[in-house]
Design a protein around this motif. Structure first.
Motif, PDB file in Angstrom:
ATOM      1  N   GLY A   1       0.814  -1.207   0.000  1.00 21.56           N
ATOM      2  CA  GLY A   1       0.000   0.000   0.000  1.00 21.56           C
ATOM      3  C   GLY A   1       0.846   1.253   0.000  1.00 21.56           C
ATOM      4  O   GLY A   1       2.072   1.198  -0.104  1.00 21.56           O
ATOM      5  N   THR A   2       0.161   2.364   0.122  1.00 21.60           N
ATOM      6  CA  THR A   2       0.796   3.687   0.102  1.00 21.60           C
ATOM      7  C   THR A   2       0.535   4.382   1.425  1.00 21.60           C
ATOM      8  O   THR A   2      -0.581   4.347   1.952  1.00 21.60           O
ATOM      9  CB  THR A   2       0.219   4.542  -1.051  1.00 21.60           C
ATOM     10  N   VAL A   3       1.566   5.012   1.992  1.00 12.13           N
ATOM     11  CA  VAL A   3       1.438   5.702   3.272  1.00 12.13           C
ATOM     12  C   VAL A   3       1.757   7.185   3.102  1.00 12.13           C
ATOM     13  O   VAL A   3       2.492   7.586   2.198  1.00 12.13           O
ATOM     14  CB  VAL A   3       2.369   5.077   4.343  1.00 12.13           C
ATOM     15  N   TRP A   4       1.213   7.993   4.002  1.00 15.22           N
ATOM     16  CA  TRP A   4       1.423   9.433   3.947  1.00 15.22           C
ATOM     17  C   TRP A   4       2.862   9.785   4.345  1.00 15.22           C
ATOM     18  O   TRP A   4       3.416   9.231   5.282  1.00 15.22           O
ATOM     19  CB  TRP A   4       0.464  10.163   4.883  1.00 15.22           C
ATOM     20  N   ASN A   5       3.425  10.719   3.588  1.00 13.04           N
ATOM     21  CA  ASN A   5       4.718  11.309   3.932  1.00 13.04           C
ATOM     22  C   ASN A   5       4.675  12.749   3.425  1.00 13.04           C
ATOM     23  O   ASN A   5       5.266  13.068   2.395  1.00 13.04           O
ATOM     24  CB  ASN A   5       5.868  10.540   3.280  1.00 13.04           C
ATOM     25  N   PRO A   6       3.906  13.630   4.122  1.00 15.49           N
ATOM     26  CA  PRO A   6       3.651  14.996   3.637  1.00 15.49           C
ATOM     27  C   PRO A   6       4.919  15.683   3.159  1.00 15.49           C
ATOM     28  O   PRO A   6       5.967  15.550   3.803  1.00 15.49           O
ATOM     29  CB  PRO A   6       3.068  15.698   4.871  1.00 15.49           C
ATOM     30  N   PRO A   7       4.838  16.382   1.979  1.00 18.31           N
ATOM     31  CA  PRO A   7       3.620  16.665   1.207  1.00 18.31           C
ATOM     32  C   PRO A   7       3.293  15.612   0.158  1.00 18.31           C
ATOM     33  O   PRO A   7       2.454  15.846  -0.707  1.00 18.31           O
ATOM     34  CB  PRO A   7       3.991  17.985   0.515  1.00 18.31           C
ATOM     35  N   THR A   8       3.940  14.461   0.200  1.00 20.64           N
ATOM     36  CA  THR A   8       3.678  13.430  -0.795  1.00 20.64           C
ATOM     37  C   THR A   8       3.383  12.116  -0.076  1.00 20.64           C
ATOM     38  O   THR A   8       2.913  12.109   1.053  1.00 20.64           O
ATOM     39  CB  THR A   8       4.879  13.292  -1.754  1.00 20.64           C
ATOM     40  N   SER A   9       3.621  11.001  -0.727  1.00 18.27           N
ATOM     41  CA  SER A   9       3.364   9.697  -0.139  1.00 18.27           C
ATOM     42  C   SER A   9       4.461   8.726  -0.539  1.00 18.27           C
ATOM     43  O   SER A   9       5.232   8.986  -1.461  1.00 18.27           O
ATOM     44  CB  SER A   9       1.993   9.162  -0.583  1.00 18.27           C
ATOM     45  N   CYS A  10       4.545   7.592   0.164  1.00 16.23           N
ATOM     46  CA  CYS A  10       5.573   6.589  -0.084  1.00 16.23           C
ATOM     47  C   CYS A  10       4.942   5.205  -0.154  1.00 16.23           C
ATOM     48  O   CYS A  10       3.896   4.956   0.436  1.00 16.23           O
ATOM     49  CB  CYS A  10       6.628   6.602   1.024  1.00 16.23           C
ATOM     50  N   ALA A  11       5.615   4.313  -0.870  1.00 16.60           N
ATOM     51  CA  ALA A  11       5.157   2.933  -0.972  1.00 16.60           C
ATOM     52  C   ALA A  11       5.724   2.104   0.178  1.00 16.60           C
ATOM     53  O   ALA A  11       6.753   2.440   0.763  1.00 16.60           O
ATOM     54  CB  ALA A  11       5.594   2.340  -2.308  1.00 16.60           C
ATOM     55  N   TRP A  12       5.027   0.997   0.491  1.00 20.10           N
ATOM     56  CA  TRP A  12       5.523   0.053   1.485  1.00 20.10           C
ATOM     57  C   TRP A  12       5.501  -1.349   0.876  1.00 20.10           C
ATOM     58  O   TRP A  12       4.458  -1.844   0.469  1.00 20.10           O
ATOM     59  CB  TRP A  12       4.671   0.079   2.754  1.00 20.10           C
ATOM     60  N   ALA A  13       6.670  -1.983   0.804  1.00 22.85           N
ATOM     61  CA  ALA A  13       6.781  -3.320   0.227  1.00 22.85           C
ATOM     62  C   ALA A  13       6.492  -4.377   1.286  1.00 22.85           C
ATOM     63  O   ALA A  13       7.080  -4.364   2.373  1.00 22.85           O
ATOM     64  CB  ALA A  13       8.168  -3.536  -0.360  1.00 22.85           C
ATOM     65  N   SER A  14       5.601  -5.310   0.972  1.00 18.64           N
ATOM     66  CA  SER A  14       5.289  -6.394   1.896  1.00 18.64           C
ATOM     67  C   SER A  14       6.187  -7.607   1.665  1.00 18.64           C
ATOM     68  O   SER A  14       6.355  -8.448   2.560  1.00 18.64           O
ATOM     69  CB  SER A  14       3.829  -6.821   1.739  1.00 18.64           C
ATOM     70  N   ARG A  15       6.781  -7.688   0.462  1.00 19.38           N
ATOM     71  CA  ARG A  15       7.631  -8.831   0.140  1.00 19.38           C
ATOM     72  C   ARG A  15       8.454  -8.493  -1.097  1.00 19.38           C
ATOM     73  O   ARG A  15       7.963  -7.850  -2.021  1.00 19.38           O
ATOM     74  CB  ARG A  15       6.790 -10.081  -0.125  1.00 19.38           C
ATOM     75  N   VAL A  16       9.698  -8.951  -1.096  1.00 17.37           N
ATOM     76  CA  VAL A  16      10.591  -8.750  -2.242  1.00 17.37           C
ATOM     77  C   VAL A  16      11.201 -10.101  -2.589  1.00 17.37           C
ATOM     78  O   VAL A  16      11.814 -10.753  -1.740  1.00 17.37           O
ATOM     79  CB  VAL A  16      11.700  -7.727  -1.927  1.00 17.37           C
TER      80      VAL A  16
END
Length: 302
Positions: free
Chosen positions: A77-92
């Motif tokens: 999913g995507t999480v807030w990182n004002p003023p933009t957002s960042c992705a979160w990897a569940s598995r690589v």
């Protein structure tokens, strides 16, 4: 925030780390309750109507600090990182032990070694091009070629491996463009940045942030078809209905298996956009520590 200290994994050298090849970046609508199973409590999920934006990044690198390898990054999913957002990897998943160690140690990723079995299949070609493809090609300037009607496609079967066994993760079917014009096949040149959070794993318990600076030729692609393992027990749908509001996958075998199954559910969620990256050069900067580790920051648990 401070730069993460310590030497890079053997073979990777000092950052930034450079990767060259091609990739498919596919965005999915992921159930917020599934994404929260992976997102640390201190981060706020970007969501609307019970869904967040996740998906996967499937790359084939011709050149990297450790040579050629394939990679599948499952984005919960995507999480807030004002003023933009960042992705979160569940598995690589990577088919390189060196890349796995580097992802775990240096970037704080939940990396696993996997097999990537590729098979090219011929598919009958249709003659017509959809009106939406014509509009995107002419008005927006992002070439789609004959996306809906490729001459062939590639099946990629991905299975996680360990010392004693292999577990099927998923199969991804990608259509190949039949357009003979090289410029339409590879699309316009762009530069972009893909910021991400990582960490909270058994190998790196800090919360980290890193950035991938990308230069590539980009084109819209037909969404890849993803299928999961033929047998999954317990059922993924059952796992999604568990109360995962405070899940942060732990080190136990049960917790690790839950994380794998929930990552499969991310892969099987509804695709909304697929982008093909050709002539890709990706520069990955050294992560910075957002917050130090704490006793409560263990990894995915149910």
């Amino acid at each position: 925030m401070a730069s993460k200290e310590g030497k890079s994994s053997l073979g990777y050298g000092k950052p930034p780390w450079i990767f060259r090849g091609s990739a498919l970046y596919q965005l999915h609508l992921v159930k917020a309750e599934v994404a929260r199973a992976f997102i640390p409590k201190e981060l706020r999920l970007v969501e609307a109507f019970g869904y967040t934006l996740g998906g996967f990044f499937l790359a084939s690198y011709d050149d990297s600090p450790v040579g050629r390898f394939d990679e599948l990054v499952v984005i919960a999913g995507t999480v807030w990182n004002p003023p933009t957002s960042c992705a979160w990897a569940s598995r690589v998943l990577v088919n390189s032990k060196e890349a796995c160690v580097h992802g775990r140690k240096d970037v704080g990723l939940p990396s696993q070694v996997a097999n990537f079995k590729k098979n090219i299949m011929a598919v009958p070609r249709k003659q017509s091009e959809s009106k939406s493809s014509q509009f995107l090609n002419k008005m927006i300037g992002i070439a789609t070629g004959d996306l809906g009607h490729p001459d062939n496609c590639m099946d990629i079967q991905i299975a996680e491996t360990n010392v004693s066994s292999a577990k099927d993760m998923c199969s991804i079917r990608i259509g190949a463009s039949s357009d003979l014009d090289p410029k339409k096949r590879i699309g316009p040149a762009i530069k972009l940045s893909l910021p991400s959070f990582s960490g909270h794993t058994p190998w790196n318990n800090h919360l980290l942030k890193y950035s991938c600076q990308i230069e590539c030729r980009i084109r819209l692609a037909k969404s890849a078809k993803v299928t999961g393992p033929s047998v999954i027990t317990p059922n993924i749908e059952e796992a999604e209905h568990h109360d995962k509001s405070s899940v942060i996958v732990d080190n136990s075998s049960d917790g690790e298996e839950d994380a794998r199954k929930l990552s499969i559910s991310v892969m099987l969620s509804k695709p909304v956009l697929a982008l093909e990256f050709n002539c890709l050069t990706m520069q990955v900067e050294a992560p910075v520590v957002v917050s130090p580790s704490s006793p409560n920051n263990t990894n995915v648990r149910s």
